[in-house]
Design an enzyme around this catalytic site. Structure first.
Site, PDB file in Angstrom:
ATOM      1  N   GLU A  85      41.956  38.239  58.822  1.00  0.00           N
ATOM      2  CA  GLU A  85      43.047  39.096  58.316  1.00  0.00           C
ATOM      3  C   GLU A  85      43.569  40.000  59.428  1.00  0.00           C
ATOM      4  O   GLU A  85      42.811  40.783  60.012  1.00  0.00           O
ATOM      5  CB  GLU A  85      42.551  39.917  57.116  1.00  0.00           C
ATOM      6  CG  GLU A  85      43.688  40.625  56.404  1.00  0.00           C
ATOM      7  CD  GLU A  85      43.250  41.318  55.112  1.00  0.00           C
ATOM      8  OE1 GLU A  85      42.310  40.826  54.452  1.00  0.00           O
ATOM      9  OE2 GLU A  85      43.855  42.348  54.775  1.00  0.00           O
ATOM     10  N   LYS A 276      37.431  45.770  47.843  1.00  0.00           N
ATOM     11  CA  LYS A 276      37.755  44.598  48.674  1.00  0.00           C
ATOM     12  C   LYS A 276      38.090  45.056  50.089  1.00  0.00           C
ATOM     13  O   LYS A 276      37.692  44.458  51.082  1.00  0.00           O
ATOM     14  CB  LYS A 276      38.922  43.827  48.052  1.00  0.00           C
ATOM     15  CG  LYS A 276      39.263  42.528  48.754  1.00  0.00           C
ATOM     16  CD  LYS A 276      40.214  42.684  49.915  1.00  0.00           C
ATOM     17  CE  LYS A 276      40.558  41.344  50.534  1.00  0.00           C
ATOM     18  NZ  LYS A 276      41.328  41.465  51.773  1.00  0.00           N
ATOM     19  N   ASP A 292      24.336  36.886  56.065  1.00  0.00           N
ATOM     20  CA  ASP A 292      24.844  36.141  54.910  1.00  0.00           C
ATOM     21  C   ASP A 292      25.812  37.017  54.120  1.00  0.00           C
ATOM     22  O   ASP A 292      25.394  37.863  53.333  1.00  0.00           O
ATOM     23  CB  ASP A 292      23.619  35.728  54.072  1.00  0.00           C
ATOM     24  CG  ASP A 292      23.979  34.915  52.850  1.00  0.00           C
ATOM     25  OD1 ASP A 292      25.161  34.900  52.466  1.00  0.00           O
ATOM     26  OD2 ASP A 292      23.072  34.306  52.267  1.00  0.00           O
ATOM     27  N   HIS A 389      50.641  46.458  57.769  1.00  0.00           N
ATOM     28  CA  HIS A 389      50.261  45.060  57.517  1.00  0.00           C
ATOM     29  C   HIS A 389      51.262  44.099  58.121  1.00  0.00           C
ATOM     30  O   HIS A 389      50.909  43.144  58.792  1.00  0.00           O
ATOM     31  CB  HIS A 389      50.203  44.816  55.997  1.00  0.00           C
ATOM     32  CG  HIS A 389      48.803  44.812  55.477  1.00  0.00           C
ATOM     33  ND1 HIS A 389      48.413  44.102  54.378  1.00  0.00           N
ATOM     34  CD2 HIS A 389      47.696  45.421  55.916  1.00  0.00           C
ATOM     35  CE1 HIS A 389      47.129  44.290  54.163  1.00  0.00           C
ATOM     36  NE2 HIS A 389      46.685  45.097  55.076  1.00  0.00           N
TER      37      HIS A 389
END
Ligand code: MEV
Length: 434
Positions: A85, A276, A292, A389
């Protein structure tokens, strides 16, 4: 076309690729070129990656970036991040710099206990099982797993406790051995699962010998829910120190920020997106250090719902004119075992971090999450998220249109002062090419 096959895993790598491209792609040759162009020219290195999993056909690249200037407990770190991202590393670096000038991040590992369970059914008398567990078999679990625990004990870890839990109120005949472990610098999955399978063997043997009733082992597995493997990260400063390039006052920013966190505390739709954003930072470091990320994700989100309602992982307050922003999260991480010595990039990432212990890595990862959340909330409550962004996404759009280096220079310059939208970029490219 034959879309199914038996014995695929036994084929050689090139046979697998041939079967795949011939049966699934309209242009087999082009598909083969894409697959093979990601092979490493160093055959030994490629073989290492091939052997991580079954049926490897190629490598899947993710950018590996670094975010410098993180001050954590007065020590400076450059944090490695593997993520696709576009805005994540930039936001982390910006937040790191911001807090570097305001005392940095403070962290503390609260606990490091991990959990594993043997799930079994028993149709005999619960009290008999309970007495038999405490007086006979409990010690045998420790004794009969000595061959597995000796090395871990030398490192300061091992089995902490084993409890028998009666779960028959939620499921008929269902019991558990609920065990806690200290796995030191290892994530500990193999250690825990091996111990659990040994406990299960001991339990079955002993029960068949001495208990009236049928005892059947259902499964033995660690839990990725580790609420007692917890780390805290925090930043704080005087409210007036919060001013920067935003066009609102420090006080207004601090209040809006706290309000944004409160919304995530009470509103699950927002909390999921809020968390998130935290995981953007956490996963990137977890991945770069060979840990992991699925285990971490599962455990963190379960923790976010521990009060019966999904909520924010971070909290913020203003008290006596001091702004404090903090987070407590469960993180089961390792800096030995697994891929840590095997994957050259993971080795490099750990060296970059100064060969941290698992505890230190918990602190670094938590900070990456907190920093990411700070960056996201700062944008959201001031300029809005799209400005930053889309600036970061500009290069992706330019690449999609195969912009030349000259076109990129011109357009990056142009979009320094103009709003980036997909259509604006397309229209500027078209203008340039006319
Ligand atoms: C995007 O990957 C993450 C954010 O949506 C997080 C947030 O909304 O807090 C920007």
């Amino acid at each position: 076309m034959n879309k199914t096959i038996t014995g695929f895993s036994k084929l050689s790598k090139s046979e697998k690729i041939d079967w795949l491209v011939n049966n699934y792609f309209s242009d087999p040759q082009s598909a083969k070129i894409v697959i093979e162009q990601y092979w490493n020219s160093d055959k030994k290195l490629q073989q290492l990656h091939d052997e991580f999993i079954e049926n490897t056909i190629t490598n899947y690249y993710l950018p590996f970036g670094v975010a410098p200037n993180f001050l954590i407990n007065d020590k400076v770190y450059t944090i490695p991040m593997a993520i696709e991202e576009s805005s994540v590393v930039a936001a982390a670096s910006k937040a790191a710099k911001f807090w570097f000038d305001r005392g940095g991040f403070k962290t503390e590992v609260i606990s490091t206990e991990k959990i594993g369970q043997v799930h079994f059914t028993f149709d005999g008398n619960a009290e008999d099982l309970d007495i038999y567990f405490s007086h006979v078999i409990k010690q045998k679990f420790f004794d009969q797993s000595k061959h597995l625990t000796t090395n871990m004990e030398k490192r300061g870890g091992g089995i902490l406790e084993i409890e028998l839990r009666n779960k028959t109120d939620v499921l008929e005949n269902y019991y558990q051995l609920h065990a806690t472990f200290e796995t030191m610098d290892a994530m500990g999955a193999n250690f825990i699962n091996s111990c659990l399978e040994q406990f299960a063997k001991t339990l079955k043997q002993e029960a068949d010998k001495s208990l009236t009733g049928n005892l059947n082992i259902v499964m033995s597995i660690l839990s990725n829910y580790v609420p007692n493997c917890l780390v805290r990260a925090e930043v704080s400063c005087k409210v007036e120190q919060l001013t920067e390039d935003t066009n609102i006052s420090a006080q207004e920013f601090a209040e809006k920020f706290v309000q944004a966190v409160r919304i995530a505390e009470v509103e699950p739709y927002r909390a999921v997106t809020h968390n998130k954003g935290i995981m953007n930072g956490i996963d990137a470091v977890v991945l770069a250090t060979g840990n992991d990320f699925r285990a971490v994700e599962a455990g963190v989100h379960a923790y976010a719902s521990r009060d019966g309602k999904y909520s924010s992982l971070t909290h913020a307050k203003i008290e006596n004119n001091i702004f404090t922003f903090s987070m407590e999260i469960p993180l089961a991480l390792g800096t030995v075992g697994g891929l840590t010595k095997l994957h050259p990039l993971v080795k490099m990432a750990l060296e970059l971090l100064g060969e941290p212990s698992a505890k230190e890595l918990m602190e670094i990862v938590a900070v990456a999450g907190l920093a990411q959340n700070f960056g996201a909330l700062r944008s959201l409550t001031t300029t809005g998220i799209q400005e930053g962004h889309m600036k970061m996404h500009l290069m992706n759009i330019l690449n999609q249109f195969e912009a030349t280096p000259e076109e990129k220079v011109t357009l990056v310059e142009y979009f320094k002062t103009n709003t980036v939208t997909h259509s604006a970029v397309v229209s500027e490219i078209e203008k340039l090419r006319r």
